[in-house]
Design a protein around this motif. Structure first.
Motif, PDB file in Angstrom:
ATOM      1  N   ALA A 380      -2.665  32.694 -38.459  1.00 55.02           N
ATOM      2  CA  ALA A 380      -2.915  32.328 -37.064  1.00 55.02           C
ATOM      3  C   ALA A 380      -1.981  33.094 -36.128  1.00 55.02           C
ATOM      4  CB  ALA A 380      -2.745  30.825 -36.883  1.00 55.02           C
ATOM      5  N   SER A 381      -0.710  33.194 -36.477  1.00 60.37           N
ATOM      6  CA  SER A 381       0.231  33.954 -35.641  1.00 60.37           C
ATOM      7  C   SER A 381      -0.149  35.433 -35.606  1.00 60.37           C
ATOM      8  CB  SER A 381       1.660  33.790 -36.176  1.00 60.37           C
ATOM      9  OG  SER A 381       2.156  32.503 -35.917  1.00 60.37           O
ATOM     10  N   PHE A 382      -0.623  35.947 -36.733  1.00 63.80           N
ATOM     11  CA  PHE A 382      -1.042  37.351 -36.765  1.00 63.80           C
ATOM     12  C   PHE A 382      -2.246  37.576 -35.853  1.00 63.80           C
ATOM     13  CE2 PHE A 382      -3.832  40.631 -38.618  1.00 63.80           C
ATOM     14  CZ  PHE A 382      -3.020  41.729 -38.400  1.00 63.80           C
ATOM     15  N   ARG A 383      -3.193  36.661 -35.891  1.00 60.24           N
ATOM     16  CA  ARG A 383      -4.367  36.815 -35.015  1.00 60.24           C
ATOM     17  C   ARG A 383      -3.962  36.808 -33.546  1.00 60.24           C
ATOM     18  NH1 ARG A 383     -10.178  33.622 -35.073  1.00 60.24           N
ATOM     19  NH2 ARG A 383     -10.677  33.954 -32.885  1.00 60.24           N
ATOM     20  N   LEU A 384      -3.057  35.914 -33.174  1.00 55.85           N
ATOM     21  CA  LEU A 384      -2.601  35.864 -31.785  1.00 55.85           C
ATOM     22  C   LEU A 384      -1.899  37.161 -31.391  1.00 55.85           C
ATOM     23  CD1 LEU A 384      -1.228  32.204 -31.673  1.00 55.85           C
ATOM     24  CD2 LEU A 384      -3.377  33.034 -30.698  1.00 55.85           C
ATOM     25  N   LEU A 385      -1.151  37.739 -32.318  1.00 58.51           N
ATOM     26  CA  LEU A 385      -0.464  39.007 -32.064  1.00 58.51           C
ATOM     27  C   LEU A 385      -1.476  40.128 -31.822  1.00 58.51           C
ATOM     28  CD1 LEU A 385       2.221  40.637 -32.028  1.00 58.51           C
ATOM     29  CD2 LEU A 385       1.932  40.914 -34.499  1.00 58.51           C
ATOM     30  N   VAL A 386      -2.503  40.197 -32.671  1.00 54.37           N
ATOM     31  CA  VAL A 386      -3.539  41.221 -32.518  1.00 54.37           C
ATOM     32  C   VAL A 386      -4.264  41.049 -31.186  1.00 54.37           C
ATOM     33  CG1 VAL A 386      -5.740  42.072 -33.430  1.00 54.37           C
ATOM     34  CG2 VAL A 386      -3.879  41.524 -34.996  1.00 54.37           C
ATOM     35  N   GLU A 387      -4.631  39.814 -30.863  1.00 57.09           N
ATOM     36  CA  GLU A 387      -5.358  39.569 -29.616  1.00 57.09           C
ATOM     37  C   GLU A 387      -4.528  39.953 -28.398  1.00 57.09           C
ATOM     38  OE1 GLU A 387      -6.417  35.464 -30.038  1.00 57.09           O
ATOM     39  OE2 GLU A 387      -8.343  35.923 -30.991  1.00 57.09           O
ATOM     40  N   ARG A 388      -3.209  39.751 -28.473  1.00 54.10           N
ATOM     41  CA  ARG A 388      -2.353  40.148 -27.354  1.00 54.10           C
ATOM     42  C   ARG A 388      -2.370  41.654 -27.154  1.00 54.10           C
ATOM     43  NH1 ARG A 388       2.949  41.460 -27.294  1.00 54.10           N
ATOM     44  NH2 ARG A 388       3.478  40.407 -29.253  1.00 54.10           N
ATOM     45  N   HIS A 389      -2.305  42.422 -28.255  1.00 54.58           N
ATOM     46  CA  HIS A 389      -2.313  43.884 -28.147  1.00 54.58           C
ATOM     47  C   HIS A 389      -3.658  44.408 -27.664  1.00 54.58           C
ATOM     48  CE1 HIS A 389       1.519  45.575 -29.635  1.00 54.58           C
ATOM     49  NE2 HIS A 389       1.656  44.367 -30.171  1.00 54.58           N
ATOM     50  N   LEU A 390      -4.726  43.679 -27.982  1.00 52.21           N
ATOM     51  CA  LEU A 390      -6.050  44.114 -27.553  1.00 52.21           C
ATOM     52  C   LEU A 390      -6.417  43.582 -26.169  1.00 52.21           C
ATOM     53  CD1 LEU A 390      -8.103  43.623 -30.865  1.00 52.21           C
ATOM     54  CD2 LEU A 390      -7.023  45.707 -29.998  1.00 52.21           C
ATOM     55  N   GLY A 391      -5.508  42.803 -25.577  1.00 50.88           N
ATOM     56  CA  GLY A 391      -5.789  42.224 -24.269  1.00 50.88           C
ATOM     57  C   GLY A 391      -6.797  41.092 -24.323  1.00 50.88           C
ATOM     58  N   GLN A 392      -6.933  40.470 -25.495  1.00 46.80           N
ATOM     59  CA  GLN A 392      -7.932  39.411 -25.675  1.00 46.80           C
ATOM     60  C   GLN A 392      -7.318  38.019 -25.796  1.00 46.80           C
ATOM     61  OE1 GLN A 392     -10.136  40.522 -29.184  1.00 46.80           O
ATOM     62  NE2 GLN A 392     -10.929  42.416 -28.286  1.00 46.80           N
ATOM     63  N   ARG A 393      -6.010  37.940 -25.728  1.00 47.32           N
ATOM     64  CA  ARG A 393      -5.356  36.635 -25.913  1.00 47.32           C
ATOM     65  C   ARG A 393      -5.497  35.797 -24.658  1.00 47.32           C
ATOM     66  NH1 ARG A 393       0.536  35.685 -28.736  1.00 47.32           N
ATOM     67  NH2 ARG A 393       0.702  33.420 -28.401  1.00 47.32           N
ATOM     68  N   GLN A 394      -6.053  34.621 -24.828  1.00 49.12           N
ATOM     69  CA  GLN A 394      -6.243  33.711 -23.707  1.00 49.12           C
ATOM     70  C   GLN A 394      -4.943  32.984 -23.378  1.00 49.12           C
ATOM     71  OE1 GLN A 394      -9.962  32.038 -25.863  1.00 49.12           O
ATOM     72  NE2 GLN A 394     -10.259  31.487 -23.708  1.00 49.12           N
ATOM     73  N   THR A 395      -4.785  32.662 -22.112  1.00 51.08           N
ATOM     74  CA  THR A 395      -3.613  31.899 -21.688  1.00 51.08           C
ATOM     75  C   THR A 395      -4.057  30.478 -21.390  1.00 51.08           C
ATOM     76  OG1 THR A 395      -2.577  33.869 -20.733  1.00 51.08           O
ATOM     77  CG2 THR A 395      -1.757  31.726 -19.992  1.00 51.08           C
ATOM     78  N   PHE A 396      -3.680  29.563 -22.243  1.00 48.52           N
ATOM     79  CA  PHE A 396      -4.058  28.166 -22.073  1.00 48.52           C
ATOM     80  C   PHE A 396      -2.979  27.379 -21.338  1.00 48.52           C
ATOM     81  CE2 PHE A 396      -6.314  29.678 -25.841  1.00 48.52           C
ATOM     82  CZ  PHE A 396      -7.621  29.297 -25.554  1.00 48.52           C
ATOM     83  N   PHE A 397      -1.748  27.816 -21.478  1.00 49.31           N
ATOM     84  CA  PHE A 397      -0.628  27.159 -20.798  1.00 49.31           C
ATOM     85  C   PHE A 397       0.565  28.113 -20.793  1.00 49.31           C
ATOM     86  CE2 PHE A 397      -0.431  26.028 -25.276  1.00 49.31           C
ATOM     87  CZ  PHE A 397       0.889  26.259 -25.614  1.00 49.31           C
ATOM     88  N   GLU A 398       1.487  27.875 -19.891  1.00 56.64           N
ATOM     89  CA  GLU A 398       2.723  28.641 -19.829  1.00 56.64           C
ATOM     90  C   GLU A 398       3.897  27.693 -20.041  1.00 56.64           C
ATOM     91  OE1 GLU A 398       3.013  30.906 -16.232  1.00 56.64           O
ATOM     92  OE2 GLU A 398       0.880  31.479 -16.298  1.00 56.64           O
TER      93      GLU A 398
END
Length: 520
Positions: A380-398
């Protein structure tokens, strides 16, 4: 020589003698039904009359409507100097109501004279009389030749006479037991070969223990020598270091030796069967188990992963799906573009290895692993890392800030966590208490999000592991935290690393929640 092999499962008897293995009556009944569905030929249920649990099991087992498997009760030959008709042990076996009765007899002269304290002739009579009596009552009798290989090496002629005695009594099978688990493969094969030549392969079985690490190898050697019945246990459970592991024996017999068995069509259920047993035994599955382990078809090196993608058999000895397993790609600082693309695809992300973002992803991955991150158990952490580099990571909260306070009042210890987030542009401030700091953080984070994201309600923290990465820094050592979470349908892992154990835990918790929100 027959190509068919019969499978005799002794998990419910020999397997339960393993340290830490215990099954309730309900467990044993469920196991019997599952083994029958899988297609094993014999299921040994235990010693009838030895304890209340087994007594109840055999009473309830008579009500089972099994489709193929035959239930067996286990006991010993009659006592020295006692007629079979008057022997309480044999009467208990018959009273179990089981269609198959497996009796164990002495084959080693040392045991006859020093343990039983009787004559060699009386021991032969005990074996023959007991077998004949039980067969006359309409039961199939399997003879377990205890310590057969030790007995054969001590006095081969007498050991063979014990088998002949069981055959005269009408035994359907002579199972040769390497009870101490100390026999080597070549001598084992030669001894089984002699028994096969004298009594026929259709009458010979093998029962092996793993004390020398050879339980599976010996079982296979016995089949190669002509034996047609194999005894073993699920996941190798058993006394001392265990019995021959059926989850390894079976695919070797069917896929490697080309043998046929009634359970062969269900081989693709093997991994699920293995996990089923571990779940009931309350044991964590062995990730390194051949065929069925989580790591059995896992590829870490970039060259291996790339080759396995192009031609699976170049780095996999069988198609994993044949035993219900699958190929996995592990992400580490050894990974290249092909490995990352394969791993991303495994997680549902189409990632072209030629994309310019790959360079930055690989560089960050290697830098993170240098700092102590590990993604093999943190998909799961790896997927979030990949999505961040691809600009696909959603921001649900800060996250604005968090704080944890631990207090002890006498014998009471509790932790208070304060979390401040920004959700949909609104600041949310929550406080929660739990016995420990990680539980308090988890609770406070959920309180801050549950109104906006009700899908978090079914998410649970399942496991929490901590590893100190640099012990030479004492209490300030870098720490890695791995968290396993689940929602009843899916399980995922996340990772956090920090010089502060609370901060590492927070990072893994935050990733876990973000992943759950991302998958819905």
């Amino acid at each position: 020589m027959s190509n068919a092999v019969k499978i005799y499962d002794t998990t419910l008897r020999d397997g339960t003698q393993g340290e830490g293995i215990s099954f309730s009556v309900t467990d044993k009944l469920l196991i019997a039904q599952r083994l029958d569905q899988f297609g094993v030929d014999y299921i040994e249920g235990g010693f009838p009359g030895s304890n209340p649990r087994d007594i109840t099991f055999f009473q309830e087992a008579q009500k089972l409507k099994l489709k193929h498997a035959r239930l067996a009760a286990f006991g010993s030959t009659r006592r020295a100097g006692v007629r079979s008709e008057e022997d309480s042990q044999l009467r208990t076996l018959l009273d179990s109501g089981m269609p198959v009765l497996t009796i164990v007899g002495k084959t080693w002269t040392l045991h006859v004279t020093e343990i039983l304290r009787t004559t060699l002739e009386e021991n032969l009579a005990m074996i023959e009389d007991s077998t004949r009596y039980l067969v006359a009552q309409g039961r199939e009798v399997i003879y377990d030749a205890e310590h057969f290989f030790d007995g054969y090496k001590s006095d081969p002629d007498y050991a063979m006479k014990t088998l002949a005695a069981a055959m005269r009594g009408g035994a359907s099978n002579l199972s040769l037991c390497d009870t101490n688990g100390g026999t080597m493969v070549d001598e084992f094969k030669a001894i089984v070969g002699r028994a096969v030549s004298e009594f026929g392969g259709d009458k010979v079985g093998v029962h092996c223990h793993n004390d020398s690490g050879l339980g599976v190898a010996l079982t296979l050697a016995g089949v190669v020598a002509g034996a047609t019945l194999v005894q073993g246990t699920a996941n190798g459970y058993g006394e001392r270091v265990g019995n021959a592991n059926m989850t390894t024996v079976l695919p070797n017999l069917i896929l490697k030796l080309g043998k046929t068995a009634h359970c062969a069509p269900q081989l693709a259920q093997l991994r699920d069967l293995s996990l089923f047993f571990d779940e009931l035994a309350n044991l964590r599955p062995d990730p390194k188990a051949p065929y069925v382990g989580h790591s059995a078809f896992a590829h870490k090196g970039g060259l291996h992963a790339n080759a396995a993608q192009k031609v699976a058999r170049s780095y996999e000895h069988i198609d994993p799906s044949l035993v219900g397993n699958r190929t996995r790609v592990l992400v580490s600082d050894m990974a290249g573009r092909s490995s990352l693309a394969l791993k991303a695809r495994e997680l549902g992300i189409e990632l072209d290895e030629k994309r310019p973002e790959m360079k930055g992803l690989i560089e960050e991955l290697k830098e993170r692993e240098f700092r102590g991150y590990e993604y093999e158990a943190a998909d799961a952490s790896f997927r979030l890392l990949v999505e961040r580099h691809l600009g696909q990571r959603q921001t649900f909260f800060e996250v604005e800030n968090y704080r944890v306070i631990i207090e002890r009042h006498g014998q009471e210890l509790w932790a208070e966590a304060t979390v401040k987030l920004k959700v949909n542009g609104q600041s949310v401030h929550t406080v929660a208490e739990e016995a420990g700091p990680v539980g308090a953080l988890d609770k406070a984070l959920r309180l801050a999000l549950d109104k906006t994201y009700p899908q978090l309600a079914d998410m649970r923290l399942r496991d929490y592991k901590v590893r100190i990465l640099e012990g030479n820094s004492g209490a300030g050592s870098r720490t890695r935290v791995l968290i396993e979470s689940g929602d009843g349908a899916k399980i995922w892992g996340t990772v956090g690393v920090s010089d502060n154990i609370i901060d590492a835990s927070w990072e893994a918790l935050r990733d876990s929640v973000e992943y759950k929100l991302a998958i819905g």
